[in-house]
Design an enzyme around this catalytic site. Structure first.
Site, PDB file in Angstrom:
ATOM      1  N   HIS A 171       0.090   0.228 -10.111  1.00  0.00           N
ATOM      2  CA  HIS A 171       1.443  -0.316  -9.865  1.00  0.00           C
ATOM      3  C   HIS A 171       2.053   0.254  -8.593  1.00  0.00           C
ATOM      4  CE1 HIS A 171       1.322  -1.523 -14.192  1.00  0.00           C
ATOM      5  NE2 HIS A 171       0.719  -0.357 -14.306  1.00  0.00           N
ATOM      6  N   SER A 292       6.368  -1.490  20.448  1.00  0.00           N
ATOM      7  CA  SER A 292       7.421  -2.490  20.388  1.00  0.00           C
ATOM      8  C   SER A 292       8.059  -2.598  21.759  1.00  0.00           C
ATOM      9  CB  SER A 292       8.466  -2.069  19.348  1.00  0.00           C
ATOM     10  OG  SER A 292       9.707  -2.668  19.646  1.00  0.00           O
ATOM     11  N   LYS A 298       7.973   3.022  18.181  1.00  0.00           N
ATOM     12  CA  LYS A 298       7.114   2.295  17.248  1.00  0.00           C
ATOM     13  C   LYS A 298       5.637   2.374  17.588  1.00  0.00           C
ATOM     14  CE  LYS A 298       8.507  -0.970  14.891  1.00  0.00           C
ATOM     15  NZ  LYS A 298       8.718  -1.271  13.488  1.00  0.00           N
ATOM     16  N   GLU A 305      -2.398  -5.913  10.148  1.00  0.00           N
ATOM     17  CA  GLU A 305      -1.548  -7.020   9.690  1.00  0.00           C
ATOM     18  C   GLU A 305      -2.242  -8.366   9.924  1.00  0.00           C
ATOM     19  OE1 GLU A 305       2.822  -6.181  10.870  1.00  0.00           O
ATOM     20  OE2 GLU A 305       1.578  -4.867  12.088  1.00  0.00           O
TER      21      GLU A 305
END
Ligand code: ARG
Length: 473
Positions: A171, A292, A298, A305
């Site tokens: 979970h 970024s 970043k 992704e």
């Protein structure tokens, strides 16, 4: 358009009219052309088309269907076309509709009327079934190799981390401590099954459709066993209707590809989570991250992704082809021309994903301190406490579970973790608990105790690493 009998064997623009235009007196509408033409994508079948044609011509010669002179001219012409294709100078022309007619038209330009004999005892229906099947077969073989490479990368990363602690989750809540090596080896197993799915699909797909002709077979004395063998198939497909109508080899491969991409997306997702500063479990170097344009701090896991997202493409491709095939009456329908784009796209995306994932796995470094600390946090050794109560005090597991729950609650109140809960506190819950219990409450002890076959104990993990090393050697 004018009809001129001397044109009969010549390639002709306006949708390869010389190929099928005998009964037509007008050329197709531009829109007909636009929807019909497939050369923009089926040019990717060029090498398979040539290979199939060479085997077919050789067989026609061996069986006496065409003369040796014509066969020699055809082979020479096909060889020249092969060179044009490798050199990037082959003229792929929309007016010849698809790869099959482009090759035949070019052959005609190169060798003249003998080119017209190549299509004896053959139809574009068995031709495209053959070309596409060979393409998918090669794609499965390449994918198999790339999955193996990814497994090797995982194995190489797992081995030095057979003892590196990390929390195991259910979970996405801390469950029980495991090792990073064990976690990576879970993916080695998944990708192992993926590789075997491609190998299985290959076995079923490896029957040659060539010689099924349009759908019913051929009246010429062709030798389908010869062409099957020459093209690396185990045997000719046993039913000519099935041979031209079947695309389940592609569907099965796309299903295998989809499942692989689902596995990839799960690992990609874990990398994304592990990379967050909140987790801080792993770092990727600049090689597999991006910055970024506005936020200088970043470091984004874009490759992970994108691998995660490619699963959408893969699953979409399977669905696309499944819907194209669903409800199609036997045998060939032009719908089936739509089999290629999703399949090409799926394998392109999968191959890129597999390579990117292998690169990321090699690149990523686990942060042992963060992972180790997290492995012991969240009362992750509560099960070990319950097991101790069962083993040492002979309590029924349910009772032990209850007492342990109370211990967790008490630790939470005091604001400490289980290994730091004073013995007096534990004895309030069960007076027979002794100091011995602390031996099992560390994440190291928890992991080391899980010696059951396939468990997370480093010795068990090493057994599996060794097993896979031998498989992948
Ligand atoms: N370009 C076609 C395809 O990809 C080749 C087969 C055409 N066959 C036919 N009967 N029109 O399916």
């Amino acid at each position: 358009m004018t009809t001129d009998s001397s044109n009969a064997a010549k390639p002709r623009a306006a949708s390869g009219q010389a190929m099928w235009g005998g009964r037509f007196s007008d050329k197709p509408a531009e829109l007909m052309q636009a929807i019909n033409v497939s050369i923009s994508f089926d040019r990717r079948l060029a090498s398979q088309d040539l290979e199939g044609s060479r085997a077919h011509a050789a067989m026609l010669q061996n069986t006496g269907v065409i003369s040796s002179e014509d066969a020699a001219a055809i082979q020479k012409g096909l060889g020249a076309i092969g060179e044009e294709i490798s050199a990037g100078v082959f003229p792929f022309r929309e007016e010849f509709e698809d790869i099959h007619m482009n090759v035949e038209a070019r052959l005609h330009e190169l060798i003249g009327p003998a080119a017209g004999r190549l299509h004896t005892a053959r139809s574009r229906n068995d031709q495209v079934a053959l070309d596409f099947r060979m393409w998918v077969r090669e794609a499965c073989d390449r994918t198999h190799v790339q999955i193996r490479a990814l497994q090797k990368a995982l194995l190489a990363k797992a081995e030095p981390h057979a003892t590196t602690l990390m929390p195991g989750f259910t979970h996405l809540q801390p469950a029980q401590p495991v090792t990073f090596g064990h976690h990576l080896m879970a993916y080695v197993e998944m990708f192992g099954r993926d590789a075997s799915r491609f190998a299985d699909a290959r076995v079923r797909m490896n029957e040659s459709p060539l010689g099924a002709a349009a759908l019913a077979g051929s009246p010429f004395p062709i030798d389908r066993h010869q062409t099957a063998k020459a093209l690396g198939f185990d045997r000719p497909a046993a039913n000519s209707l099935d041979a031209v109508a079947d695309r389940d080899f592609a569907l099965e491969s796309l299903a295998a590809a989809s499942i692989t991409s689902i596995h990839l997306s799960r690992l990609a997702e874990e990398i994304v989570i592990w990379m967050t500063p909140q987790f801080g479990f792993v770092t990727l170097t600049d090689a597999f991250t991006t910055g970024s344009s506005i936020m200088p701090q970043k470091k984004n896991p874009d490759a992970a992704e994108l691998v995660r997202a490619k699963a959408g493409r893969l699953l979409g491709s399977f669905t696309q082809l499944a819907v194209v095939m669903k409800g199609l009456p036997l045998t060939y329908s032009k719908d089936m021309q739509e089999d290629k784009v999703p399949t090409f796209e799926a394998f392109d995306a999968l191959e890129l994903s597999l390579r990117a994932m292998a690169g990321m796995v090699t690149d990523l470094e686990p942060n042992r301190d963060r992972m180790g600390a997290a492995a012991g946090a969240g009362f992750s050794t509560a099960t070990d406490l319950a097991d101790w109560l069962v083993r040492q005090l002979g309590l029924p597991f349910r009772e032990a579970h209850h007492i342990t729950g109370a211990a967790v609650k008490r630790a939470e109140q005091i604001g400490c973790d289980l290994p730091d809960l004073p013995l007096a506190e534990l004895q309030v819950l069960e007076p027979r608990i002794t100091h011995d219990v602390y031996k099992v409450l560390t994440p190291q002890a928890s992991v080391a105790s899980r010696m059951s076959y396939g468990g997370t104990a480093p010795d068990q993990v090493r057994v599996q690493i060794q097993r896979w090393k031998e498989i992948l050697a």
